[in-house]
Scaffold this motif. Structure first.
Motif, PDB file in Angstrom:
ATOM      1  N   ASP A 546      15.536  34.329  30.267  1.00  8.21           N
ATOM      2  CA  ASP A 546      16.374  35.347  30.434  1.00  8.21           C
ATOM      3  C   ASP A 546      17.758  35.070  29.675  1.00  8.21           C
ATOM      4  O   ASP A 546      18.170  34.241  29.535  1.00  8.21           O
ATOM      5  CB  ASP A 546      16.663  35.950  31.993  1.00  8.21           C
ATOM      6  CG  ASP A 546      15.323  36.170  32.515  1.00  8.21           C
ATOM      7  OD1 ASP A 546      14.552  36.683  31.923  1.00  8.21           O
ATOM      8  OD2 ASP A 546      15.082  36.149  33.845  1.00  8.21           O
ATOM      9  N   GLU A 548      21.560  35.164  29.655  1.00 11.51           N
ATOM     10  CA  GLU A 548      22.312  34.591  30.740  1.00 11.51           C
ATOM     11  C   GLU A 548      23.721  34.357  30.167  1.00 11.51           C
ATOM     12  O   GLU A 548      23.963  33.998  29.040  1.00 11.51           O
ATOM     13  CB  GLU A 548      21.968  33.390  31.690  1.00 11.51           C
ATOM     14  CG  GLU A 548      20.584  33.711  32.247  1.00 11.51           C
ATOM     15  CD  GLU A 548      20.173  32.604  33.306  1.00 11.51           C
ATOM     16  OE1 GLU A 548      20.743  31.255  32.851  1.00 11.51           O
ATOM     17  OE2 GLU A 548      19.406  32.456  34.212  1.00 11.51           O
ATOM     18  N   TRP A 611      28.711  38.743  25.666  1.00 12.14           N
ATOM     19  CA  TRP A 611      29.281  38.568  26.964  1.00 12.14           C
ATOM     20  C   TRP A 611      30.966  38.818  26.910  1.00 12.14           C
ATOM     21  O   TRP A 611      31.414  38.219  26.243  1.00 12.14           O
ATOM     22  CB  TRP A 611      28.836  37.419  27.725  1.00 12.14           C
ATOM     23  CG  TRP A 611      27.468  37.194  27.947  1.00 12.14           C
ATOM     24  CD1 TRP A 611      26.451  36.537  27.084  1.00 12.14           C
ATOM     25  CD2 TRP A 611      26.709  37.815  28.904  1.00 12.14           C
ATOM     26  NE1 TRP A 611      25.206  36.417  27.676  1.00 12.14           N
ATOM     27  CE2 TRP A 611      25.385  37.268  28.757  1.00 12.14           C
ATOM     28  CE3 TRP A 611      26.849  38.692  29.978  1.00 12.14           C
ATOM     29  CZ2 TRP A 611      24.438  37.760  29.350  1.00 12.14           C
ATOM     30  CZ3 TRP A 611      26.010  38.869  30.907  1.00 12.14           C
ATOM     31  CH2 TRP A 611      24.503  38.516  30.779  1.00 12.14           C
ATOM     32  N   ARG A 626      31.532  33.625  35.506  1.00  9.60           N
ATOM     33  CA  ARG A 626      30.434  34.115  34.922  1.00  9.60           C
ATOM     34  C   ARG A 626      29.835  35.279  35.327  1.00  9.60           C
ATOM     35  O   ARG A 626      29.250  36.076  34.723  1.00  9.60           O
ATOM     36  CB  ARG A 626      29.329  32.916  34.827  1.00  9.60           C
ATOM     37  CG  ARG A 626      29.812  31.775  33.949  1.00  9.60           C
ATOM     38  CD  ARG A 626      28.429  30.585  34.053  1.00  9.60           C
ATOM     39  NE  ARG A 626      27.772  31.107  33.354  1.00  9.60           N
ATOM     40  CZ  ARG A 626      26.240  31.021  34.045  1.00  9.60           C
ATOM     41  NH1 ARG A 626      26.250  30.737  35.105  1.00  9.60           N
ATOM     42  NH2 ARG A 626      25.293  31.398  33.207  1.00  9.60           N
TER      43      ARG A 626
END
Length: 730
Positions: A546, A548, A611, A626
């Protein structure tokens, strides 16, 4: 000379009327003159009487001609309304007009009733689409192309189980096929009577196939717009494989015996209707063949892929002959009309694939059907064992013995094995068998066609809705008229609905059985639009791990990674946005934050996701930091030549929300961006950022206040990286 001028000016029909009028006048003159003697009546002279008769005849002719034109206008009005209900945009209409270019050869004849009445779709879409647009005459069968005329655009239509369709539905299908012909796409229809018994053992297979073929011919001709003809002598059978697949190593057993028998009606705009019937090459006896074999034989012939070439033919002559065959016909569509509709998908419970990218999704779709069939077999076997034990406990004979040893492989055998009272779970096995058969056939056909060709799988009822009343109904977003998927697909080269639309925007699913529940927000048109498509490449691969948020100590992904072709990615972004990118500034901004990259085909479309940290959150690599990182769609780009067609944007967006960020992603767009309507339909929520000129979109379900504030902070804080005028919003 007078008659010639009239013929040239008003057409043969009007000229013929004048010829009859002048003949009447001449006869009257001859009756009134004998031996150069003039005869008089008590009230008027014979010349006056002749002129009166001539005037009456001329008036009757004009009245008949006016009525014919009025009837033609009524037919055209109905046709235009059907076309307009497909809601083609200006860009789609222009693309359609460019694909279906007019023939440069002279038209042999116009329609006798309405010689001046043509079909010009450009008039519906403003002057920009009208310029240079072709005109299509009302009766394509009068277009006799000779020599090196333009290609014949054709569709191959397979109708399964026509014997189960009532006359009204069949009439609607005939009307739709007639309309497709008037729009420039002539059909070849294959009749699939689909007997549950083995084909060669069914006692009346030939009579059934012939009867249903004649019903389809009558249904097409009842619309009054085009002719049809049954061709039951064009398919031959020789030695070879009976598997409905095409390959260089396998010689198929079915073929078209004489190309001229197929092409002659097609050139005249007549729809050939072909029953699944073939003649043995040696014995010349009629034998049944599967509809899939018939379809593939026609595909090979229409695309210039013959079974074999004469051994004594010169290779250069063979090459030229095949080239001419390919230039003669363009096979644009495979249309499969099946009572079960399109290909089911596990992504939408009790739903269908809207768009099937064969290059990317054929494997998963086939695995889903096979797994469901195996599960159905297991459920059926358990139920049969339970029933057998129950019967044994009652001391009764076993009524299931004649079904247990039927070999798996045909829907009839499966249905019998699940008899006598199949429930919904058991019935899924033969249904999926038909779905798998349709999927395999579509795949085999598209493999032989150019990438621009497509397949459409839908129900006979959907294909017939142009021939019935189509009231407005709600379909998720707004209120629209029910669209005929065949006509809509011809005009737009798209499915009726976008495949990237969320499930909740697609209405309610029509239950396949009366006892089944209606699933809210899932009732979509049971239609699948399929293309050979393009591969979707995702870095990093979400099937392995996945996506992340980045961790300290792990090397982050960069745009200079060897897996990414940076020059092509930059060209894609600049071509899509129409602006130059400050490459170094952009690399500096996103490197270290890249979540992943999605690429469609050969960089025809793509998405770059990052991100991002909300304002005030320290980037220290801690679990708290995170957890606050926001999945952000930084760039979503499609080459201009691929925008609005081909499903590129849908494929990239679907991969993003289904495979990469199923829990949600956020992005921003200029408030004035014309693409925002597309974004509105695919997002779960939107927010116009006050005083910023941005609209924020997200797909995150059940979003709380803190997540919303983080999203807004990220969308406000990102600086554009354009080389020209950075202050302008991107």
């Amino acid at each position: 000379m007078i008659l010639q001028n009239i013929a040239l000016k008003e057409g043969k029909t009007v000229a013929g009327g004048h010829i009859r009028s002048w003949a009447t006048y001449k006869q009257a003159k001859q009756c009134c003159h004998k031996d150069a003697t003039r005869y008089y009546s008590t009230n008027r002279d014979p010349d006056s009487h002749s002129r009166e008769e001539l005037a009456k005849a001329h008036a009757r002719h004009l009245a008949n001609n006016q009525k014919a034109r009025k009837d033609a206008r009524a037919i055209d009005k109905d046709f235009f309304m059907s076309v307009l209900s497909s809601s083609a945009t200006k860009r789609e209409a222009k693309s359609y007009l460019q694909r279906f270019t007019p023939s440069k050869t002279p038209i042999a004849a116009q329609n006798a009733q309405s010689p001046k009445n043509g079909v010009n779709l450009g008039s519906f879409y403003a002057p920009t689409a009208v310029l240079g647009s072709p005109k299509f005459i009302r009766n394509p069968q009068d277009n006799i192309r000779q020599g090196t005329g333009s290609q014949l655009h054709t569709a191959l239509v397979k109708i399964r189980a026509p014997q189960t369709l009532d006359d009204s539905t069949l009439h609607g299908i005939g009307k739709t096929l007639s309309q497709l012909g008037r729009l420039g796409l002539i059909s070849v229809v294959v009749v699939d009577c689909n007997s549950d018994e083995p084909l060669d053992l069914a006692p009346s297979w030939r009579a059934l196939a012939t009867k249903q073929a004649n019903r389809i011919v009558a249904a097409i001709e009842s619309s009054g717009g085009i002719e049809a003809r049954m061709l039951d002598n064009i398919i031959g059978v020789g030695e070879g494989s009976d598997k409905p697949q095409y390959g260089n190593l396998t010689r198929p057993r079915t073929h078209v015996t004489l190309r001229k028998l197929l092409m002659t009606p097609l050139r005249r705009g007549v729809i050939p209707v072909v029953p699944s019937l073939a003649y043995n090459d040696v014995t010349q006896t009629a034998i049944p063949v599967t509809a899939a074999e018939t379809v593939l034989a026609l595909v090979r012939e229409l695309t210039g892929l013959p079974v074999e070439t004469p051994p004594d033919e010169d290779p250069a002559e063979t090459k030229e002959r095949l080239r001419l065959m390919r230039e003669e016909v363009s096979l644009d569509r495979l249309i499969i009309l099946d009572p079960l509709g399109g290909i089911p998908t596990s992504v939408r419970p009790d739903g269908y694939h809207v768009f099937l990218n064969m290059e990317q999704e054929y494997g998963p779709a086939k695995r889903h059907l096979l797994e469901d069939m195996q599960a159905g077999e297991s459920r059926g076997a358990l139920q049969i064992q339970s029933d057998k034990e129950h019967v044994s406990d009652l001391g009764m004979s076993n009524p299931f013995s004649k079904f247990v040893e039927v070999e798996f492989g045909s829907p009839g055998a499966i249905a019998k094995r699940n008899s006598p009272e199949p429930d919904t779970a058991r019935d899924s096995t033969p249904r999926n068998w038909y779905h798998l058969q349709n999927l395999e056939l579509a795949r085999s056909v598209l493999t032989m066609l150019p990438p621009s060709s497509s397949a459409l799988l839908t129900t006979p009822e959907e294909a017939a809705n142009s021939g019935k009343e189509t009231p407005f109904q709600a379909v998720g977003v707004g209120t629209r008229r029910v669209r005929n998927p065949l006509i809509h697909n011809l005009l737009t080269d798209k499915p009726v609905f976008s495949s990237s639309l969320p499930i909740g925007r697609l209405g309610q699913t029509k239950p396949s059985m009366a006892s089944q529940p209606v699933y809210p927000a899932l009732s979509i048109t049971p239609t699948t639009f399929a293309k050979h498509g393009m591969p979707i490449t995702i870095f990093p691969n979400p099937e392995i791990a996945d996506w992340e948020a980045p961790e300290l100590g792990k090397p982050p992904m960069t745009l200079t990674d060897s897996q990414i072709d940076l020059p092509r990615l930059i060209h894609l972004i600049e071509d899509s946005f129409g602006r130059k990118l400050d490459v170094q500034d952009y690399i500096n901004r996103v490197n270290g934050r890249i979540a992943g990259v999605i690429i469609a085909g050969e960089y025809e479309g793509g998405a770059l996701l990052t991100w991002e940290l909300p304002p005030g959150v320290v980037d220290d690599g801690s679990p708290e930091s995170r957890a606050r990182m926001v999945p952000y769609l930084d760039k979503f780009a499609v080459l201009k030549k691929s925008q609005g067609s081909g499903g590129v944007a849908d494929a990239v967006f679907t991969a993003m929300v289904r495979d990469c960020f199923p829990r949600g992603v956020v992005w921003r767009s200029r408030t004035t961006n014309v693409v925002n309507n597309w974004y509105f339909e695919r997002s779960r929520g939107t927010w116009k950022l006050p005083g910023a000129g941005w609209t924020m979109f997200w797909t995150t379900p059940d979003m709380d206040r803190r997540t919303f504030m983080d999203y807004e902070g990220v969308c406000r804080g990102i600086e554009p990286s354009w080389a020209d005028n950075k202050a302008v919003l991107d």
